[in-house]
Each structure stands twice: as C-alpha cells, then as structure tokens.
Design an enzyme around this catalytic site. Structure first.
Site, PDB file in Angstrom:
ATOM      1  CB  SER A 247      -0.993  -0.013   1.164  1.00 12.74           C
ATOM      2  OG  SER A 247      -0.340   0.159   2.390  1.00 12.74           O
TER       3      SER A 247
ATOM      4  CG  ASN B 116      12.601   0.897   6.508  1.00 12.77           C
ATOM      5  OD1 ASN B 116      11.808   0.283   5.767  1.00 12.77           O
ATOM      6  ND2 ASN B 116      12.696   0.633   7.796  1.00 12.77           N
TER       7      ASN B 116
ATOM      8  CG  HIS C 214      10.027   1.238  12.106  1.00  9.99           C
ATOM      9  ND1 HIS C 214      10.175  -0.130  12.014  1.00  9.99           N
ATOM     10  CD2 HIS C 214       9.736   1.509  13.405  1.00  9.99           C
ATOM     11  CE1 HIS C 214      10.002  -0.664  13.215  1.00  9.99           C
ATOM     12  NE2 HIS C 214       9.733   0.310  14.073  1.00  9.99           N
TER      13      HIS C 214
ATOM     14  CB  SER D 114       9.955   7.227  11.781  1.00  8.97           C
ATOM     15  OG  SER D 114       9.456   7.409  13.089  1.00  8.97           O
TER      16      SER D 114
ATOM     17  CG  LEU E 178      16.663  -3.747  12.620  1.00  4.71           C
ATOM     18  CD1 LEU E 178      16.531  -3.976  11.127  1.00  4.71           C
ATOM     19  CD2 LEU E 178      16.361  -5.020  13.392  1.00  4.71           C
ATOM     20  CG  ASP E 179      13.659  -0.851  12.521  1.00  3.70           C
ATOM     21  OD1 ASP E 179      13.606  -0.769  11.278  1.00  3.70           O
ATOM     22  OD2 ASP E 179      13.137  -1.769  13.173  1.00  3.70           O
TER      23      ASP E 179
ATOM     24  CD  GLN F 181      -1.420  10.908   9.428  1.00  2.00           C
ATOM     25  OE1 GLN F 181      -0.659  11.770   9.018  1.00  2.00           O
ATOM     26  NE2 GLN F 181      -2.742  11.029   9.369  1.00  2.00           N
TER      27      GLN F 181
HETATM   28  C1  GAR Z   1       3.801  -0.737   6.741  1.00  2.00           C
HETATM   29  O1  GAR Z   1       3.006  -0.470   7.872  1.00  2.00           O
HETATM   30  C2  GAR Z   1       5.248  -0.420   7.027  1.00  2.00           C
HETATM   31  O2  GAR Z   1       5.413   0.695   7.845  1.00  2.00           O
HETATM   32  C3  GAR Z   1       5.711  -1.682   7.722  1.00  2.00           C
HETATM   33  O3  GAR Z   1       5.093  -2.724   7.000  1.00  2.00           O
HETATM   34  C4  GAR Z   1       3.856  -2.240   6.464  1.00  2.00           C
HETATM   35  C5  GAR Z   1       3.834  -2.550   4.989  1.00  2.00           C
HETATM   36  O4  GAR Z   1       2.593  -2.219   4.432  1.00  2.00           O
HETATM   37  N1  GAR Z   1       7.134  -1.811   7.722  1.00  2.00           N
HETATM   38  C6  GAR Z   1       7.821  -2.365   8.709  1.00  2.00           C
HETATM   39  O5  GAR Z   1       7.298  -2.849   9.691  1.00  2.00           O
HETATM   40  C7  GAR Z   1       9.329  -2.369   8.517  1.00  2.00           C
HETATM   41  N2  GAR Z   1       9.982  -2.840   9.699  1.00  2.00           N
HETATM   42  P1  GAR Z   1       2.438  -2.093   2.857  1.00  2.00           P
HETATM   43  O6  GAR Z   1       3.049  -3.338   2.242  1.00  2.00           O
HETATM   44  O7  GAR Z   1       0.948  -2.047   2.650  1.00  2.00           O
HETATM   45  O8  GAR Z   1       3.128  -0.829   2.417  1.00  2.00           O
END
Ligand code: GAR
Length: 219
Positions: free
Chosen positions: A20, A114, A116, A143, A151-152, A180
């Site tokens: 998404s 990235n 997070h 963020s 990491l992160d 957001q």
């Molecule tokens: C999102 O919420 C993103 O922030 C998170 O995975 C989801 C992916 O959604 N990422 C992490 O947790 C990275 N450590 P999406 O595939 O619909 O964009």
C-alpha cells in the site's frame, strides 16, 4: 536549493507484501507530485499483492525469494544485482521485511529510505502497534528514515503522529498509522528526488540544515 542530476530520479522499490505504501508512491508519481520514475519493484516473497499493484502500473517486477538462498549474504548479493541493473538514485524499502547485511546497507548508504511504523527511536523492530498499546503511550506514529547499519536506527527524515485511543486494538491503531504512512512516504521521496534531503556524516539534512532527532521516551 540543489537539484538531483537526474530528472526524473530513477528509483527501485523493495516490498514483501501488500504494497500500500508502494501504491501511494506510484499514485504521487502519476499525479506528478514527485519527480521519480519507478524502474522496478522487487519482492522477496512471490505472489504478493504489491507485485500486482506494480504490474497494473506497468512497472517491471522481480521476485528474489529469500528462501532460495543459503544465507543472508548470498540473498543480499543477488538482490543488489537486480537493483543495480536499474541504476537507481534511490532505493525505497516499502514494507520490506528482511534484515539486511552491513555490506548491502553500506552499498546504498545515503540513497536508501525505509518506513517504520513507530515514532523512532521508540519501538524499533516488530509488532510496534501492540507494543505501543502495551506501553500505555498516548501518541504513536510512523517514521521515514535513512537506512544505516543499525536496524531501524538510521536518522529520521519525516515523522507523523497519531493518538492512541482508549479502545484501540493493534489493528485499529495500525490503520490510523497507515493513513499517515501514505502521506509522509511520498513526501519524503519527493524531497529526496528534489535534492533537498541528504545524509551527511550520519546526519539527515533538509535544505542543508540538520533534521532534529527525538529522544527515546517509551519502553
Ligand atoms: C507498513 O506499515 C510499514 O510501515 C511496515 O510494513 C507495512 C507494509 O505495508 N514496515 C515495517 O514494519 C518495517 N519494519 P504495505 O506493504 O501495505 O506498504
């Protein structure tokens, strides 16, 4: 204001799932709100919805399936080969759920972002929404950060906050945060593409000024 040499900026997006955030970036590029060209979308998992989103937008897709590699290093080497074929000015991790080797991260240092789902430096790692609820914080969020070997832990370039409501489940909170995400990730990518966002000596800068980092307040 400095400008990136290439316009539109070639980018490669890495995903693991629904995509998404990828969709939000595709939409912003199609509306010409951000000056990028998505050269390729790469998933480490086959048959995820994000690959279909890319195909619908006419973007080349690749699967580099991590289960087919003996170790992290060989996976990262194969991944970098596919990425570098497209000579991206920016690599965008959009829900890419793999821990990357230091070598890989250093290869893309200053040109990899990235997203997070927490207000970093709080809640690095997984299950951020449940952990925020369990910690009893009143504010949570998302963020966007430069990827560094920690990491992160790389410098944050954009953040958005949402309230944690009394009856929130991890799912309702995640949905509020995701809205957001879809706003700030294209914004951050657009700033990078405009040459306004840089990583200098491990400090994120916007228009030549350091971007303030928050202290850790939870957990
Ligand atoms: C999102 O919420 C993103 O922030 C998170 O995975 C989801 C992916 O959604 N990422 C992490 O947790 C990275 N450590 P999406 O595939 O619909 O964009």
């Amino acid at each position: 204001m400095t400008h990136q040499a290439t316009s539109p900026l070639p980018v490669v997006v890495l995903i693991s799932g629904s995509g998404s955030n990828l969709q939000a970036i595709i939409d912003a590029a199609q509306r010409q709100e951000i000056d990028i060209e998505i050269k390729a979308v790469i998933s480490n998992r086959p048959a995820v919805a994000g690959l279909e989103r890319a195909q619908r937008a006419g973007i080349e897709t690749y699967v580099v399936d991590h289960t087919q590699f003996a170790d992290r290093r060989s996976f990262d080497t194969a991944l970098a080969q596919v990425i570098d074929r497209h000579q991206p000015g920016l690599v965008i991790l959009a829900g890419f759920m793999r821990i990357l080797t230091q070598e890989f991260v250093e290869h893309y240092l200053g040109r990899m972002l990235n997203i997070h789902p927490s207000l970093l430096p709080n809640f690095q790692g997984l299950n951020t929404h449940q952990r925020a609820i369990d910690a009893g914080v009143s504010e949570h969020g998302v963020s966007v950060h430069f990827v560094t070997p920690e990491l992160d832990g790389g410098p944050v370039v954009r953040r958005a906050s949402v309230p944690v409501l009394p009856n929130d489940s991890a799912d309702t909170l995640a949905a509020r945060v995701l809205k957001q995400e879809h706003r700030i990730y294209p914004e951050a990518v657009g700033l990078f593409a405009a040459g306004r966002l840089k990583l200098q000596d491990n400090v994120a800068q916007l228009d030549g000024q350091p971007i303030a980092q928050l202290p850790r307040t939870a957990e």
